[in-house]
Design an enzyme around this catalytic site. Structure first.
Site, mmCIF file in Angstrom:
data_model
loop_
_atom_site.group_PDB
_atom_site.id
_atom_site.type_symbol
_atom_site.label_atom_id
_atom_site.label_comp_id
_atom_site.label_asym_id
_atom_site.label_seq_id
_atom_site.Cartn_x
_atom_site.Cartn_y
_atom_site.Cartn_z
ATOM 1 N N ASP A 11 54.549 37.922 40.324
ATOM 2 C CA ASP A 11 53.979 38.817 39.330
ATOM 3 C C ASP A 11 53.127 39.833 40.082
ATOM 4 O O ASP A 11 52.642 39.557 41.187
ATOM 5 C CB ASP A 11 53.130 38.009 38.347
ATOM 6 N N ALA A 12 52.924 41.006 39.492
ATOM 7 C CA ALA A 12 52.184 42.053 40.190
ATOM 8 C C ALA A 12 50.693 42.033 39.874
ATOM 9 O O ALA A 12 49.848 41.791 40.745
ATOM 10 C CB ALA A 12 52.779 43.423 39.859
ATOM 11 N N TYR A 13 50.351 42.271 38.601
ATOM 12 C CA TYR A 13 48.962 42.541 38.221
ATOM 13 C C TYR A 13 48.157 41.255 38.039
ATOM 14 O O TYR A 13 48.474 40.424 37.200
ATOM 15 C CB TYR A 13 48.935 43.403 36.970
ATOM 16 N N ARG B 147 41.740 44.771 30.442
ATOM 17 C CA ARG B 147 42.838 43.879 30.831
ATOM 18 C C ARG B 147 43.314 43.036 29.643
ATOM 19 O O ARG B 147 44.527 42.878 29.417
ATOM 20 C CB ARG B 147 42.377 42.975 31.972
ATOM 21 N N SER C 94 57.642 42.180 36.996
ATOM 22 C CA SER C 94 56.415 42.613 36.337
ATOM 23 C C SER C 94 56.661 43.321 35.020
ATOM 24 O O SER C 94 57.705 43.948 34.809
ATOM 25 C CB SER C 94 55.664 43.566 37.278
ATOM 26 N N ASN C 95 55.646 43.241 34.158
ATOM 27 C CA ASN C 95 55.621 44.048 32.943
ATOM 28 C C ASN C 95 55.348 45.509 33.240
ATOM 29 O O ASN C 95 55.518 46.369 32.372
ATOM 30 C CB ASN C 95 54.516 43.541 31.996
#
Length: 217
Positions: A9-11, A40, A116-117
């Site tokens: 996942d990225a964030y 967030r 990722s989203n």
């Protein structure tokens, strides 16, 4: 390597989502941390709500919407900082251990990717800003599907692209809800519990819980 692919996942996992506000902490003022937390939380809430109602709006637009809401919740923060905060979010800092961990996995012969989203433009900017573009093999964005995690179709992008069974993929995320979705899909999952949060979704437990990405193998 025990797994053919290591997908991240990225964030919150590779990139520090709170580094944008922290970069402008003095200008934002004493409520900066709260602003960042609301930003967030609403960003994620908007993605889940949009996915459930089938009303697509890309992650960058949701990020901007969430910041607008956060300014309304925290009137002490100067709304004129919006362009600077969005620019900082477009170029988030990565966590310190990230480059070495990804390089080690890639050197071992595994594919290394992001799922990722985030929108394609967001992810491209974050990866290049952190100088990870020589390490990351593939970036999978939900832009292609126009929905968000935890829709199983999102996780299936990886197995379809790589022609792998889910069990051949190790998936790492700092988001417990994301780990639950990936576990249900069949990935081997590592919850990177950076925030030291209590466990939840106990019927969909991760294979391992780590405080950061050191130890991913």
């Amino acid at each position: 390597m025990a797994y053919a692919a290591y997908i991240f996942d990225a964030y919150g996992t590779l990139f520090d989502v709170h580094s944008a506000v922290r970069r402008h902490a003095e200008a934002v003022g004493p409520d900066g941390q709260l602003l960042s937390e609301i930003w967030r939380a609403k960003q994620l809430e908007y993605s889940w709500t949009r996915a459930l109602m089938g009303q697509w709006r890309d992650f960058w637009a949701l990020t901007e919407d969430a910041l607008d809401y956060s300014f309304e919740r925290i009137p002490s923060a100067d709304k004129s900082l919006k362009p600077q905060l969005l620019e900082a979010y477009f170029k988030l800092d990565c966590y310190p251990e990230v480059p070495a961990v990804l390089k080690g996995l890639k050197a071992g012969g595994a594919r290394v990717g992001i799922l990722s989203n985030g929108s394609e433009k967001m992810l491209d900017s974050a990866v290049r800003n952190a100088a990870l573009d020589t390490v990351i093999d593939d970036v999978f964005s939900v832009d292609e599907l126009k929905t968000f995690k935890t829709d199983p179709a999102v996780y299936d992008m990886v197995t379809t692209a790589y022609r792998l069974y889910p069990g051949a993929v190790s998936f790492q995320s700092s988001n417990r809800w994301d780990i639950a979705g990936a576990t249900k899909f069949g990935f081997r999952t590592l919850w990177i519990n950076r925030a030291r949060m209590p466990d939840e979704y106990r019927d969909l437990s991760p294979s391992m819980i780590l405080p950061d990405l050191n130890g991913v193998d």
